[in-house]
Design a protein around this motif. Sequence first.
Motif, PDB file in Angstrom:
ATOM      1  N   LEU A 140       0.862  -1.100  -0.220  1.00  9.93           N
ATOM      2  CA  LEU A 140       0.538  -0.145   0.232  1.00  9.93           C
ATOM      3  C   LEU A 140       0.789   1.431  -0.377  1.00  9.93           C
ATOM      4  CD1 LEU A 140      -2.995  -1.158   2.204  1.00  9.93           C
ATOM      5  CD2 LEU A 140      -3.112  -1.105   0.036  1.00  9.93           C
ATOM      6  N   GLY A 141       2.160   1.287  -0.105  1.00  9.28           N
ATOM      7  CA  GLY A 141       2.983   2.160   0.178  1.00  9.28           C
ATOM      8  C   GLY A 141       3.222   3.340   1.528  1.00  9.28           C
ATOM      9  N   VAL A 142       2.670   2.397   2.256  1.00 16.98           N
ATOM     10  CA  VAL A 142       2.778   3.330   3.301  1.00 16.98           C
ATOM     11  C   VAL A 142       4.587   3.751   3.556  1.00 16.98           C
ATOM     12  CG1 VAL A 142       2.178   3.007   6.237  1.00 16.98           C
ATOM     13  CG2 VAL A 142       0.733   2.461   4.464  1.00 16.98           C
ATOM     14  N   PHE A 143       5.448   3.135   3.826  1.00 18.06           N
ATOM     15  CA  PHE A 143       6.283   2.670   4.401  1.00 18.06           C
ATOM     16  C   PHE A 143       7.456   4.211   2.961  1.00 18.06           C
ATOM     17  CE2 PHE A 143       5.660  -0.598   5.949  1.00 18.06           C
ATOM     18  CZ  PHE A 143       6.385  -1.395   7.719  1.00 18.06           C
ATOM     19  N   ALA A 144       7.122   3.858   1.772  1.00 19.44           N
ATOM     20  CA  ALA A 144       6.805   4.695   0.892  1.00 19.44           C
ATOM     21  C   ALA A 144       7.234   6.172   1.249  1.00 19.44           C
ATOM     22  CB  ALA A 144       6.768   4.051  -0.409  1.00 19.44           C
ATOM     23  N   ARG A 145       5.412   5.961   1.845  1.00 19.60           N
ATOM     24  CA  ARG A 145       5.382   8.077   1.680  1.00 19.60           C
ATOM     25  C   ARG A 145       5.042   8.507   3.593  1.00 19.60           C
ATOM     26  NH1 ARG A 145       0.880   5.178  -0.693  1.00 19.60           N
ATOM     27  NH2 ARG A 145      -0.147   4.683   1.539  1.00 19.60           N
ATOM     28  N   ARG A 146       5.352   7.657   3.908  1.00 24.75           N
ATOM     29  CA  ARG A 146       4.871   7.805   5.388  1.00 24.75           C
ATOM     30  C   ARG A 146       6.110   7.610   6.303  1.00 24.75           C
ATOM     31  NH1 ARG A 146       0.417   9.861   7.539  1.00 24.75           N
ATOM     32  NH2 ARG A 146       1.583  10.620   8.635  1.00 24.75           N
ATOM     33  N   GLY A 147       7.156   7.381   5.937  1.00 25.14           N
ATOM     34  CA  GLY A 147       8.541   6.139   6.759  1.00 25.14           C
ATOM     35  C   GLY A 147       8.524   5.651   7.644  1.00 25.14           C
ATOM     36  N   PRO A 148       9.655   4.451   8.796  1.00 24.69           N
ATOM     37  CA  PRO A 148       9.233   3.267   8.770  1.00 24.69           C
ATOM     38  C   PRO A 148       8.277   3.639  10.449  1.00 24.69           C
ATOM     39  CG  PRO A 148      11.589   3.615   8.105  1.00 24.69           C
ATOM     40  CD  PRO A 148      10.838   5.247   8.452  1.00 24.69           C
ATOM     41  N   LEU A 149       8.353   5.053  11.049  1.00 23.45           N
ATOM     42  CA  LEU A 149       7.197   4.391  11.852  1.00 23.45           C
ATOM     43  C   LEU A 149       5.418   4.255  12.178  1.00 23.45           C
ATOM     44  CD1 LEU A 149       7.232   5.066  15.370  1.00 23.45           C
ATOM     45  CD2 LEU A 149       6.769   7.672  14.746  1.00 23.45           C
ATOM     46  N   ALA A 150       5.112   4.993  10.593  1.00 22.36           N
ATOM     47  CA  ALA A 150       4.516   5.082  10.799  1.00 22.36           C
ATOM     48  C   ALA A 150       3.620   4.015   9.994  1.00 22.36           C
ATOM     49  CB  ALA A 150       3.705   6.166   9.564  1.00 22.36           C
ATOM     50  N   GLY A 151       4.657   3.283   9.429  1.00 20.74           N
ATOM     51  CA  GLY A 151       4.466   2.061   8.731  1.00 20.74           C
ATOM     52  C   GLY A 151       4.535   1.128   9.388  1.00 20.74           C
ATOM     53  N   SER A 152       5.270   1.000  10.039  1.00 25.88           N
ATOM     54  CA  SER A 152       5.434  -0.389  11.400  1.00 25.88           C
ATOM     55  C   SER A 152       4.145   0.064  12.429  1.00 25.88           C
ATOM     56  CB  SER A 152       6.429  -0.180  12.531  1.00 25.88           C
ATOM     57  OG  SER A 152       7.660   0.104  12.202  1.00 25.88           O
ATOM     58  N   LEU A 153       3.745   1.038  12.329  1.00 23.57           N
ATOM     59  CA  LEU A 153       2.173   1.171  12.938  1.00 23.57           C
ATOM     60  C   LEU A 153       1.100   0.507  12.507  1.00 23.57           C
ATOM     61  CD1 LEU A 153       2.500   5.248  14.229  1.00 23.57           C
ATOM     62  CD2 LEU A 153       2.050   3.300  16.028  1.00 23.57           C
ATOM     63  N   ALA A 154       1.207   0.646  10.960  1.00 22.40           N
ATOM     64  CA  ALA A 154       0.021   0.389   9.864  1.00 22.40           C
ATOM     65  C   ALA A 154       0.424  -1.221  10.838  1.00 22.40           C
ATOM     66  CB  ALA A 154       0.234   0.800   8.858  1.00 22.40           C
ATOM     67  N   VAL A 155       1.528  -1.534  10.396  1.00 25.03           N
ATOM     68  CA  VAL A 155       1.899  -3.270  10.285  1.00 25.03           C
ATOM     69  C   VAL A 155       0.846  -3.893  11.932  1.00 25.03           C
ATOM     70  CG1 VAL A 155       3.544  -5.182  11.045  1.00 25.03           C
ATOM     71  CG2 VAL A 155       4.167  -3.558   9.389  1.00 25.03           C
ATOM     72  N   ALA A 156       1.185  -2.645  12.938  1.00 23.88           N
ATOM     73  CA  ALA A 156       1.025  -3.149  14.318  1.00 23.88           C
ATOM     74  C   ALA A 156      -0.341  -4.008  14.383  1.00 23.88           C
ATOM     75  CB  ALA A 156       1.437  -2.163  14.975  1.00 23.88           C
ATOM     76  N   PHE A 157      -1.309  -2.658  13.295  1.00 22.01           N
ATOM     77  CA  PHE A 157      -2.989  -2.898  13.750  1.00 22.01           C
ATOM     78  C   PHE A 157      -2.952  -3.755  12.117  1.00 22.01           C
ATOM     79  CE2 PHE A 157      -6.678  -1.458  10.929  1.00 22.01           C
ATOM     80  CZ  PHE A 157      -7.043  -1.071  11.782  1.00 22.01           C
ATOM     81  N   ALA A 158      -2.117  -4.390  11.098  1.00 30.42           N
ATOM     82  CA  ALA A 158      -2.576  -5.499  10.088  1.00 30.42           C
ATOM     83  C   ALA A 158      -2.293  -6.568  11.207  1.00 30.42           C
ATOM     84  CB  ALA A 158      -1.977  -5.078   9.306  1.00 30.42           C
ATOM     85  N   CYS A 159      -1.329  -6.923  12.144  1.00 28.10           N
ATOM     86  CA  CYS A 159      -1.487  -8.011  12.338  1.00 28.10           C
ATOM     87  C   CYS A 159      -2.806  -7.708  13.714  1.00 28.10           C
ATOM     88  CB  CYS A 159       0.088  -7.986  14.080  1.00 28.10           C
ATOM     89  SG  CYS A 159       1.259  -8.404  12.578  1.00 28.10           S
ATOM     90  N   GLN A 160      -2.816  -6.774  14.294  1.00 26.42           N
ATOM     91  CA  GLN A 160      -4.388  -6.762  15.452  1.00 26.42           C
ATOM     92  C   GLN A 160      -5.760  -7.396  14.162  1.00 26.42           C
ATOM     93  OE1 GLN A 160      -6.237  -6.182  18.312  1.00 26.42           O
ATOM     94  NE2 GLN A 160      -5.055  -6.123  18.871  1.00 26.42           N
ATOM     95  N   VAL A 161      -5.167  -6.554  13.763  1.00 22.97           N
ATOM     96  CA  VAL A 161      -6.920  -7.537  13.195  1.00 22.97           C
ATOM     97  C   VAL A 161      -6.666  -9.017  12.376  1.00 22.97           C
ATOM     98  CG1 VAL A 161      -7.769  -5.355  12.100  1.00 22.97           C
ATOM     99  CG2 VAL A 161      -6.004  -6.426  10.708  1.00 22.97           C
ATOM    100  N   PHE A 162      -5.936  -8.978  11.821  1.00 19.82           N
ATOM    101  CA  PHE A 162      -5.416 -10.528  11.384  1.00 19.82           C
ATOM    102  C   PHE A 162      -5.030 -11.689  12.492  1.00 19.82           C
ATOM    103  CE2 PHE A 162      -5.191  -8.527   7.151  1.00 19.82           C
ATOM    104  CZ  PHE A 162      -5.195  -9.589   6.548  1.00 19.82           C
ATOM    105  N   TYR A 163      -4.390 -11.310  13.287  1.00 16.26           N
ATOM    106  CA  TYR A 163      -4.427 -11.697  14.768  1.00 16.26           C
ATOM    107  C   TYR A 163      -4.922 -12.627  15.382  1.00 16.26           C
ATOM    108  CZ  TYR A 163      -1.240 -13.690  18.827  1.00 16.26           C
ATOM    109  OH  TYR A 163      -0.448 -14.201  19.395  1.00 16.26           O
ATOM    110  N   GLU A 164      -6.052 -11.161  15.116  1.00 20.15           N
ATOM    111  CA  GLU A 164      -7.694 -11.607  16.495  1.00 20.15           C
ATOM    112  C   GLU A 164      -8.441 -12.383  16.239  1.00 20.15           C
ATOM    113  OE1 GLU A 164      -7.761 -11.150  19.575  1.00 20.15           O
ATOM    114  OE2 GLU A 164      -5.569 -10.501  19.171  1.00 20.15           O
ATOM    115  N   VAL A 165      -8.439 -12.808  14.213  1.00 16.79           N
ATOM    116  CA  VAL A 165      -9.383 -13.791  13.865  1.00 16.79           C
ATOM    117  C   VAL A 165      -9.027 -15.041  13.913  1.00 16.79           C
ATOM    118  CG1 VAL A 165     -10.709 -14.197  11.427  1.00 16.79           C
ATOM    119  CG2 VAL A 165      -9.765 -11.801  12.122  1.00 16.79           C
TER     120      VAL A 165
END
Length: 373
Positions: A140-165
């Motif tokens: 989705l280009g989050v790392f390229a547009r927003r950098g490592p911190l924002a990209g890692s926050l998005a990864v934390a959210f993606a893990c939350q939703v896939f993990y909790e299922v």
Amino acid sequence: MGYTCDSAAESVAERLGFSCHGADPVISVRNPFGLADGTMPALELLVIGGAVFALVHAWRRWRRDGDPVNLSLWFASVVYLAVIEPPLYFPGWFGLQEHVGFIFSHNVFTVQFMYDRLPLYIVAFYPAISQLAYELVRALGVFARRGPLAGSLAVAFACQVFYEVFDQLGPQLRWWAWNAANEKINQPALASVPMNSMLLFASVSFGAMTYLVVRLVGRGDGPALTGPQIGWRTVLAGAVTPLAMIIVSAPSGAFRDHLGAQRAVLGVELAAVWIAGLYLLAEAWRASRAGEAAPVASPLFARTYPALYLGVHVVFWLVALPAYLASSDGVTEQGTPVGSLWYAALCAVAATVFTVAAVRATAPRTTAEPVRS
């Protein structure tokens, strides 16, 4: 250090239908068609196959595209597992019995390690889920547009939703069981799942590990890293990740004797993960609709495995739904605790949006400037 099957471990194992006495200290193998629940071999195939797929993809990303982040993240996930899991299985070995106690036990799957405490599919789960989340966010280009911190926050959210299922379903299908007697660690909970686990294991760990890996081995303006340099930085990222979990757990830990306050703090922290993640996901969706080309290479993994993972878990939930609906006071007629259906459904919707957005972002476009893939 001697192995002991203490009374707490014995009780949880018996609830799952096996004995923790006499287990092999290294490895044991069972008939996959004789496990406690019919979903268990299918889960093993899904997760172990996903980890292998992720490793092949990560290797190609390094050798073909010169980007070692995927490969480093795959192995950092295994290092993190090696650091975090043994103290959870054997707290007495590490002097943690009085501080954390016995928390949970996995059921016995086809291949088990460490006195039947560690299933092979759990070893595979960490790199599979970390790659799934990272590749969706990268696509989705989050790392390229927003950098490592924002990209890692998005990864934390993606893990939350896939993990909790997965996490909200496991206890009902006897994939594992929490030690209900350990209220110090396993409370407060959302249905049968401790909220500490939801925050720390399903989001903080993967977000922190991704940030460390991207900063330590990500491509910058400097010379390319050698294999040994990537290796020690990978080990460092995986080993340091639990420190982030300790830091984030401090606010709720300050209210250890006040369950309501602890629940409120954990709820606020989980809400923060959702707010940040939904904002970044919405921004990525808008960028995709606007036709911005995501800097993606080898998108096959991001376009296939997340959808497969989610689809198989939806089938698992459909299998579990009759017993869930017939449950009383959060316990099925088979005596297993149920998870939160509403939260799992919310996570499934968010995971679907992630998956669709990544597929859209990596789809070929008929424009004058073709998308690089």
